[in-house]
Design an enzyme around this catalytic site. Structure first.
Site, short mmCIF file in Angstrom:
data_model
loop_
_atom_site.label_atom_id
_atom_site.label_comp_id
_atom_site.label_asym_id
_atom_site.label_seq_id
_atom_site.Cartn_x
_atom_site.Cartn_y
_atom_site.Cartn_z
N ASP A 1 -4.26 -10.22 -16.11
CA ASP A 1 -5.57 -11.44 -15.70
C ASP A 1 -6.62 -11.00 -16.21
O ASP A 1 -6.70 -9.85 -16.14
CB ASP A 1 -5.61 -11.26 -14.02
CG ASP A 1 -6.07 -12.87 -13.63
OD1 ASP A 1 -7.02 -13.71 -14.43
OD2 ASP A 1 -5.38 -13.00 -12.35
N ASP B 1 1.08 -1.82 -0.13
CA ASP B 1 -0.37 0.14 0.19
C ASP B 1 0.99 1.28 0.06
O ASP B 1 1.72 1.54 1.03
CB ASP B 1 -0.78 -0.12 1.55
CG ASP B 1 -1.65 1.47 1.14
OD1 ASP B 1 -1.61 1.70 -0.04
OD2 ASP B 1 -2.41 1.46 2.52
N ASP C 1 -1.89 -1.28 -3.80
CA ASP C 1 -2.12 -0.12 -4.78
C ASP C 1 -0.47 -0.71 -6.41
O ASP C 1 0.29 -0.71 -5.74
CB ASP C 1 -2.29 0.82 -4.45
CG ASP C 1 -1.58 1.01 -4.19
OD1 ASP C 1 -0.26 1.61 -3.90
OD2 ASP C 1 -1.64 1.81 -2.71
N HIS D 1 -3.64 -17.66 -5.87
CA HIS D 1 -4.27 -17.13 -4.43
C HIS D 1 -5.70 -17.92 -4.45
O HIS D 1 -6.48 -17.27 -3.55
CB HIS D 1 -5.02 -15.81 -5.33
CG HIS D 1 -5.58 -15.41 -6.70
ND1 HIS D 1 -5.13 -16.14 -7.66
CD2 HIS D 1 -6.81 -15.77 -7.45
CE1 HIS D 1 -5.86 -16.32 -8.56
NE2 HIS D 1 -6.91 -15.92 -8.31
N ASP D 2 -5.35 -19.21 -5.18
CA ASP D 2 -6.22 -19.75 -4.50
C ASP D 2 -6.34 -20.52 -3.76
O ASP D 2 -6.66 -22.09 -3.55
CB ASP D 2 -7.08 -20.27 -6.11
CG ASP D 2 -8.05 -19.45 -7.02
OD1 ASP D 2 -8.26 -18.27 -5.99
OD2 ASP D 2 -7.96 -19.76 -8.49
N ASP E 1 -8.27 -16.64 -16.86
CA ASP E 1 -9.18 -17.08 -16.07
C ASP E 1 -10.36 -18.48 -16.06
O ASP E 1 -10.92 -18.19 -17.81
CB ASP E 1 -9.46 -16.13 -15.30
CG ASP E 1 -10.22 -17.04 -14.01
OD1 ASP E 1 -9.19 -17.17 -13.44
OD2 ASP E 1 -12.16 -16.48 -14.15
N GLU F 1 -5.58 -20.99 -17.65
CA GLU F 1 -6.29 -21.83 -16.44
C GLU F 1 -7.35 -23.06 -17.01
O GLU F 1 -8.09 -22.28 -17.55
CB GLU F 1 -7.15 -20.73 -15.21
CG GLU F 1 -7.80 -21.77 -13.71
CD GLU F 1 -8.41 -21.28 -12.83
OE1 GLU F 1 -8.10 -21.01 -12.35
OE2 GLU F 1 -9.02 -20.17 -13.63
N ASP G 1 -4.18 3.81 2.63
CA ASP G 1 -5.80 3.41 2.59
C ASP G 1 -5.41 1.80 2.64
O ASP G 1 -7.12 1.65 3.16
CB ASP G 1 -6.32 3.93 1.30
CG ASP G 1 -5.91 3.06 -0.26
OD1 ASP G 1 -4.73 2.39 0.32
OD2 ASP G 1 -6.72 3.59 -1.06
N ASN H 1 -0.30 4.51 -0.56
CA ASN H 1 -1.24 5.81 -0.26
C ASN H 1 -2.15 5.70 1.40
O ASN H 1 -2.82 6.91 1.24
CB ASN H 1 -1.99 6.27 -0.99
CG ASN H 1 -2.72 5.17 -1.64
OD1 ASN H 1 -2.91 3.79 -1.47
ND2 ASN H 1 -3.84 6.10 -2.42
#
Ligand code: TEU
Ligand code: CA
Length: 534
Positions: free
Chosen positions: A96, A19, A27, A316-317, A192, A246, A23, A21
């Site tokens: 992606d 991150d 990003d 990520h899965d 995907d 995928e 929040d 900035n």
């Protein structure tokens, strides 16, 4: 020309990377600021999980505008800057591409809801009566829309309606998206669930007793090749770019078929992710090394001459491999062991953010601590036949959220990921497991990856050599050969939690190893890469 066989691809999950900035959300500027970190690791390509405009119901795999960057990540100018910065560092950028479905908030779907005669209605898949298909995220695959008195198909969440690829306007729109990013300089796409885009015409009912009802009507269905060839010929082939698919439940033979038709260069297969479960991760079984080998070997042998393998344990899965296959008591050695085992196989290796420092599962004990829509949806079905306690025991091990906690950069507040409270919980072990600690230590997992990526990139035998597993049935050892021209590599490892003597077949020249040891006795999770010429 891009040689995808030379790539080492680092996957970034933008929400959780860095991150910039304050929040609490990762990003694009955050990614840009880490370019040397990625370059020094030895990766020469990055794959960005979706950064497009999205309501984030499925963390970006639900796109509401393909040609806009989600403002939480930055804007198009920042994305162009990212491309330039990474290209200047010799790193390819792969995006992606999620084109099986959009978000329900996409303009096309919003228009589609307005009426059957709206131009966009046919961009999606509608039925008057509900077919019996099941969603891959649990529950039914069709959702009723009262105003239209129709059901729309969503193979994933309700908020992810499937696109109707039979409609040529849909295909034209997708081609325009591809062109948009390729013109900007993007080097390729990770597509995907790409083998699901073609459905049996008319959407008939699925076989009644089939576990994933409807599957036979959307898995590798006939028009898939026509659609992909069209994308290739009309767009992709005009650029120096390539595709990684995928492949849900894809077989080696199918993957070769796609490669021979020059549609998709390589696929993420799922077979090896079943080494610790019965077909889907929600039905776990005890992990056995030989089950992992069996699936990896199947692909290594089948793609010996045609097609090309992706090599991955994490994304990520998937839950974190160091604890899924490795051993947390030997976290560092087992992380290096797994990395070596994977990288020395034939194919393009992937590193998922945090894997290079041995990040572990999050183990959140309560469902309320989870963000992942799959985990939440599956519980709705699972609770009919298992207790909350039992479900949570499984989720703590297999939920996708185990891989999605913020990247652990340092032992400072919020693991150095952000100066404010992050969008998602940090793993409690960040004080011990973080990038800063690994960079300071000469023999850390990160430092080991630097050597491993270098070796993979500079060795023809590791890239192109034939593969033979010498101990396919062993749960205790890894031992395989790679051969190319007059070069040979032997990878030998001890998968036990105790020392053990292993025959290294007369090889003496160690190129890389995770222990300072040359003795016949291997330490727990010790692995060595031997080299021989002639
Ligand atoms: O995943 C496809 C897929 O098959 C998933 O259902 C996968 O099996 C599951 O996540 C394992 O737990 C892709 C993306 O990688 C995933 O993040 C998306 O949620 C999904 O497609 C829908 O776009
Ligand atoms: Ca931010």
């Amino acid at each position: 020309m891009i040689n995808y066989k030379d790539l080492i691809i680092y996957q970034i999950y933008p929400l959780s990377f860095f991150d910039s900035n304050d929040d609490g959300i990762g990003d694009l500027e955050g990614i840009i600021s880490k370019v040397s970190y990625i370059r020094n690791l030895g990766a020469n390509a990055i794959w960005l999980s979706p950064i497009y405009e999205s309501p984030l119901e499925d963390n970006g795999y639900d796109i509401s505008d393909y040609k806009k960057i989600n403002p939480i990540f930055g804007d198009m100018e920042t994305f162009k800057k990212l491309l330039k910065v990474f290209h200047d560092s010799g790193i390819k950028v792969i995006m992606d591409l999620v084109v099986n479905h959009t978000s329900k908030e996409h303009f096309w779907f919003q228009e589609a809801l307005k009426g059957k005669d709206n131009k966009y209605h046919d961009y999606y898949i509608w039925k008057d009566k509900q077919p019996n298909w099941k969603s891959l995220f649990g529950g039914k695959a069709f959702e009723y829309v009262k105003e239209l008195d129709e059901y729309y198909l969503h193979l994933f969440a309700k908020g992810q309606p499937d696109l109707n690829w039979e409609n040529e306007n849909v295909r034209a729109e997708i081609k325009s998206v591809l062109k948009f990013y390729l013109d900007m300089g993007v080097d390729g796409f990770r597509c995907d669930v790409i083998n699901l885009i073609s459905k049996t015409h008319g959407i008939p009912n699925g076989k009644p007793r089939f576990a994933v009802r409807g599957l036979e009507h959307y898995l590798n269905c006939p028009r898939i090749h026509e659609y992909l060839t069209e994308l290739r010929e009309d767009v992709i082939n005009n650029y120096d770019a390539f595709l990684i698919g995928e492949g849900v439940f894809i077989s080696p033979e199918q993957s070769i078929d796609f490669a021979k038709r020059k549609e998709v260069e390589m696929f993420f297969e799922f077979d090896h992710t079943n080494a610790d479960c019965h077909l889907v991760k929600w039905f776990p079984k005890k992990f056995k090394l030989k089950n992992l080998k069996k699936e990896l070997n199947k692909w290594q042998y089948a793609l010996k001459d045609d097609g090309w393998n992706t090599l991955y344990f994490n994304n990520h899965d998937q839950p974190r491999s160091v604890e899924r296959y490795g051993n947390l008591y030997f976290r560092e050695s087992s992380a290096k062991f797994l990395a070596t085992y994977l990288f020395c196989l034939k194919g393009t290796p992937f590193i998922y953010q945090g894997e290079e420092i041995g990040m572990t599962n999050a183990h959140f004990p309560e469902l309320s601590q989870y963000e992942d829509i799959e985990t939440k949806n599956v519980y709705k079905t699972a609770k009919k036949f298992m207790s909350y306690k039992h479900f949570m025991k499984i989720a703590m091990k297999v939920s996708r959220d185990n891989a999605r906690t913020p990247m652990q950069w340092s032992n400072e507040k919020n693991a150095g990921f952000s100066n404010v409270k992050p969008w998602f919980r940090i793993n409690r072990n960040y004080k011990e497991i973080n990038v800063r600690t690994d960079l300071k230590k000469a023999n850390s997992i990160y430092r080991y990856y630097e050597r491993l990526t270098y070796l993979k990139k500079t060795s023809d035998v590791l890239k192109y050599g034939d593969y033979t597993d010498l101990v396919p049935k062993s749960n205790k050892e890894v031992k395989y050969l790679r051969k190319y021209k007059n070069e040979e590599i032997l990878v030998v490892g001890n998968f036990r939690t105790k020392c053990s003597v292993i025959n290294t077949l007369g090889y003496t020249n160690i190129l890389l190893s995770n222990c300072e040891n040359k003795a016949d006795t291997f330490k727990p999770f010790e692995i060595r890469v031997y080299y021989k010429e002639g």
